[in-house]
Design a protein around this motif. Structure first.
Motif, PDB file in Angstrom:
ATOM      1  N   LEU A  65       9.730   3.220  22.953  1.00 23.25           N
ATOM      2  CA  LEU A  65       9.643   4.557  23.527  1.00 23.25           C
ATOM      3  C   LEU A  65       9.417   5.598  22.440  1.00 23.25           C
ATOM      4  N   LEU A  66      10.064   5.431  21.279  1.00 26.59           N
ATOM      5  CA  LEU A  66       9.873   6.358  20.166  1.00 26.59           C
ATOM      6  C   LEU A  66       8.420   6.350  19.704  1.00 26.59           C
ATOM      7  N   VAL A  67       7.883   5.146  19.507  1.00 28.82           N
ATOM      8  CA  VAL A  67       6.497   5.023  19.054  1.00 28.82           C
ATOM      9  C   VAL A  67       5.550   5.633  20.081  1.00 28.82           C
ATOM     10  N   MET A  68       5.781   5.339  21.350  1.00 30.26           N
ATOM     11  CA  MET A  68       4.915   5.872  22.401  1.00 30.26           C
ATOM     12  C   MET A  68       5.012   7.393  22.502  1.00 30.26           C
ATOM     13  N   SER A  69       6.204   7.948  22.263  1.00 29.42           N
ATOM     14  CA  SER A  69       6.361   9.406  22.347  1.00 29.42           C
ATOM     15  C   SER A  69       5.605  10.101  21.229  1.00 29.42           C
ATOM     16  N   VAL A  70       5.624   9.508  20.023  1.00 28.96           N
ATOM     17  CA  VAL A  70       4.866  10.094  18.908  1.00 28.96           C
ATOM     18  C   VAL A  70       3.373  10.074  19.221  1.00 28.96           C
ATOM     19  N   ILE A  71       2.898   8.925  19.709  1.00 27.50           N
ATOM     20  CA  ILE A  71       1.485   8.831  20.091  1.00 27.50           C
ATOM     21  C   ILE A  71       1.175   9.809  21.213  1.00 27.50           C
ATOM     22  N   GLY A  72       2.116   9.945  22.148  1.00 24.01           N
ATOM     23  CA  GLY A  72       1.931  10.850  23.280  1.00 24.01           C
ATOM     24  C   GLY A  72       1.769  12.296  22.861  1.00 24.01           C
ATOM     25  N   VAL A  73       2.486  12.709  21.820  1.00 30.23           N
ATOM     26  CA  VAL A  73       2.352  14.087  21.332  1.00 30.23           C
ATOM     27  C   VAL A  73       0.929  14.338  20.853  1.00 30.23           C
ATOM     28  N   TYR A  74       0.393  13.398  20.098  1.00 32.51           N
ATOM     29  CA  TYR A  74      -0.981  13.552  19.603  1.00 32.51           C
ATOM     30  C   TYR A  74      -1.985  13.540  20.752  1.00 32.51           C
ATOM     31  N   VAL A  75      -1.803  12.615  21.700  1.00 38.91           N
ATOM     32  CA  VAL A  75      -2.710  12.552  22.852  1.00 38.91           C
ATOM     33  C   VAL A  75      -2.629  13.839  23.666  1.00 38.91           C
ATOM     34  N   GLY A  76      -1.407  14.373  23.818  1.00 34.98           N
ATOM     35  CA  GLY A  76      -1.230  15.622  24.552  1.00 34.98           C
ATOM     36  C   GLY A  76      -1.959  16.775  23.905  1.00 34.98           C
ATOM     37  N   LYS A  77      -1.922  16.843  22.581  1.00 32.42           N
ATOM     38  CA  LYS A  77      -2.624  17.909  21.869  1.00 32.42           C
ATOM     39  C   LYS A  77      -4.142  17.770  22.045  1.00 32.42           C
ATOM     40  N   ILE A  78      -4.625  16.523  22.015  1.00 31.76           N
ATOM     41  CA  ILE A  78      -6.055  16.292  22.247  1.00 31.76           C
ATOM     42  C   ILE A  78      -6.436  16.739  23.657  1.00 31.76           C
ATOM     43  N   PHE A  79      -5.587  16.416  24.631  1.00 35.70           N
ATOM     44  CA  PHE A  79      -5.847  16.785  26.023  1.00 35.70           C
ATOM     45  C   PHE A  79      -5.923  18.300  26.186  1.00 35.70           C
ATOM     46  N   MET A  80      -4.947  19.021  25.613  1.00 34.69           N
ATOM     47  CA  MET A  80      -4.934  20.479  25.740  1.00 34.69           C
ATOM     48  C   MET A  80      -6.112  21.109  24.999  1.00 34.69           C
ATOM     49  N   GLN A  81      -6.466  20.544  23.843  1.00 32.82           N
ATOM     50  CA  GLN A  81      -7.603  21.069  23.084  1.00 32.82           C
ATOM     51  C   GLN A  81      -8.905  20.879  23.868  1.00 32.82           C
ATOM     52  N   SER A  82      -9.013  19.772  24.582  1.00 34.37           N
ATOM     53  CA  SER A  82     -10.248  19.473  25.304  1.00 34.37           C
ATOM     54  C   SER A  82     -10.498  20.412  26.476  1.00 34.37           C
ATOM     55  N   LYS A  83      -9.467  21.102  26.960  1.00 36.10           N
ATOM     56  CA  LYS A  83      -9.637  22.020  28.078  1.00 36.10           C
ATOM     57  C   LYS A  83     -10.407  23.283  27.690  1.00 36.10           C
ATOM     58  N   HIS A  84     -10.336  23.648  26.408  1.00 37.52           N
ATOM     59  CA  HIS A  84     -11.027  24.832  25.898  1.00 37.52           C
ATOM     60  C   HIS A  84     -10.614  26.109  26.646  1.00 37.52           C
ATOM     61  N   ARG A  85      -9.346  26.189  26.993  1.00 35.84           N
ATOM     62  CA  ARG A  85      -8.847  27.418  27.598  1.00 35.84           C
ATOM     63  C   ARG A  85      -8.735  28.504  26.538  1.00 35.84           C
ATOM     64  N   PRO A  86      -8.833  29.772  26.926  1.00 34.30           N
ATOM     65  CA  PRO A  86      -8.620  30.843  25.940  1.00 34.30           C
ATOM     66  C   PRO A  86      -7.192  30.792  25.423  1.00 34.30           C
ATOM     67  N   HIS A  87      -7.019  31.113  24.163  1.00 33.39           N
ATOM     68  CA  HIS A  87      -5.690  31.056  23.559  1.00 33.39           C
ATOM     69  C   HIS A  87      -4.801  32.202  24.004  1.00 33.39           C
ATOM     70  N   TYR A  88      -5.403  33.259  24.487  1.00 32.70           N
ATOM     71  CA  TYR A  88      -4.643  34.399  24.990  1.00 32.70           C
ATOM     72  C   TYR A  88      -5.547  35.182  25.934  1.00 32.70           C
ATOM     73  N   ILE A  89      -4.941  36.009  26.786  1.00 37.38           N
ATOM     74  CA  ILE A  89      -5.678  36.865  27.713  1.00 37.38           C
ATOM     75  C   ILE A  89      -5.215  38.298  27.493  1.00 37.38           C
ATOM     76  N   ILE A  90      -6.153  39.186  27.268  1.00 36.83           N
ATOM     77  CA  ILE A  90      -5.825  40.600  27.044  1.00 36.83           C
ATOM     78  C   ILE A  90      -5.800  41.334  28.379  1.00 36.83           C
ATOM     79  N   ARG A  91      -4.672  41.961  28.666  1.00 39.92           N
ATOM     80  CA  ARG A  91      -4.538  42.712  29.927  1.00 39.92           C
ATOM     81  C   ARG A  91      -5.032  44.136  29.777  1.00 39.92           C
ATOM     82  N   SER A  92      -4.691  44.774  28.656  1.00 43.99           N
ATOM     83  CA  SER A  92      -5.151  46.137  28.417  1.00 43.99           C
ATOM     84  C   SER A  92      -5.132  46.422  26.922  1.00 43.99           C
ATOM     85  N   SER A  93      -5.869  47.451  26.525  1.00 40.93           N
ATOM     86  CA  SER A  93      -5.933  47.831  25.113  1.00 40.93           C
ATOM     87  C   SER A  93      -6.573  49.207  24.994  1.00 40.93           C
TER      88      SER A  93
END
Length: 322
Positions: free
Chosen positions: A282-310
């Motif tokens: 489970l420890l080994v899988m969780s470490v691998i899972g963190v990296y896979v999760g980061k790849i998954f989130m990076q692949s979405k290409h969502r904006p890093h922030y949204i500006i409401r007003s300025s």
């Protein structure tokens, strides 16, 4: 000390529930920077504050023509707030600092002098322990930097802060980085260029309490390590290889016991072994899972922030008030 008055300094200040610090910080920065002769602008990024921080920023933006604010649609986190502010800065140098006045504005003068002497990045690190930090913060801070230096490919001084000066040519490169869960303290070290660190003693917060909780610090630590190194994967691979080797060496013992008629004693040792190796897997899988999760989130290409007003619009690389 001689300054070049034709240069402009952008100061980026992420702000989260800092309503009582805004006006005082602006006053301190004006007292520090006005005598230098530099043109300067203050860019505040309201990172989803729940108090009157935004109203304070709007009031000060009306009072001072070089004060700008950016309101994010929610709390995206300090590093994304820094990214939003840096994206809107176009000074010859950018200074990032906190809004709680723990970063002494007077230290900016030393940063500017080192910058004029040819350094591209002037960063700060805490000298000794934070005299105003809580007990768990002092312990977790030491563990964070020791773990980061040991497990990642970057080396940072204990207590490295988000109080730094960055030359324009470095800022241009930082604006190109499109990375999920960006960690600016690590990115600055990774970027190279001519750097120098200066120690400082944190001042007491002007008002308010630090918003970083223990779970947020743990998340920051894990995210920072996996962002700069695959070393944890290598470590768990070595652990797996080690125990696999032990399992292979266990085979001769089993065969000898079988042929000599030795009885296998008890079930407790079997259960303990299964539980141990199950936990290890489970420890080994969780470490691998963190990296896979980061790849998954990076692949979405969502904006890093949204500006409401300025009150900022960039036209031909110039700030225009709206």
């Amino acid at each position: 000390m001689t300054y070049l008055a034709d240069k402009k300094i952008s100061i980026v200040i992420p702000s989260h529930n800092e309503e009582k610090n805004i006006s005082y910080l602006i006053e301190q920065l004006r007292e520090t920077l006005t005598p230098t002769g530099y043109a300067y602008e203050l860019i505040f990024v309201d990172d989803g504050s729940r108090d009157n921080t935004l109203n304070e920023l709007k009031i000060n933006a009306e009072l001072h023509t070089n004060v700008f604010y950016v309101e994010l649609s929610r709390n995206f986190g300090k590093d994304y707030a820094l990214k939003a502010g840096i994206a809107m800065a176009h000074g010859d140098a950018v200074i990032t600092m906190d809004a709680d006045l723990q970063h002494p504005p007077q230290l900016i003068l030393k940063m500017l002098k080192l910058w004029e002497n040819g350094y591209d990045i002037v960063y700060t690190y805490r000298e000794g322990e934070n005299p105003h930090g809580k007990g768990y913060q002092k312990v977790t801070s030491k563990l964070f930097y020791k773990g980061l230096n040991m497990l990642s490919d970057i080396k940072m001084e204990n207590g490295t802060a988000d109080f730094r000066l960055i030359d324009e040519k470095v800022v241009k490169q930082l604006k190109l980085i499109d990375e999920y869960e960006i960690f600016f303290r690590g990115i600055i070290k990774w970027a190279g260029y001519r750097q120098i660190g200066i120690p400082y003693v944190p001042s007491k917060r002007h008002t308010g309490e630090a918003s970083y909780s223990f779970p947020k610090l743990v998340k920051l630590a894990v995210g920072s390590i996996v962002a700069f190194s695959a070393r944890p994967l290598y470590i768990v691979s070595l652990i797996g290889l080690f125990f696999s080797t032990l399992a292979i060496l266990y085979i001769p013992y089993v065969l000898v016991s079988y042929f000599l008629g030795y009885a296998v004693s008890g079930w407790a040792s079997i259960i303990a072994t299964i539980a141990f190796f199950g936990g290890l897997q489970l420890l080994v899988m969780s470490v691998i899972g963190v990296y896979v999760g980061k790849i998954f989130m990076q692949s979405k290409h969502r904006p890093h922030y949204i500006i409401r007003s300025s009150n900022v619009v960039i036209v031909n690389n110039d700030f225009i008030r709206v």
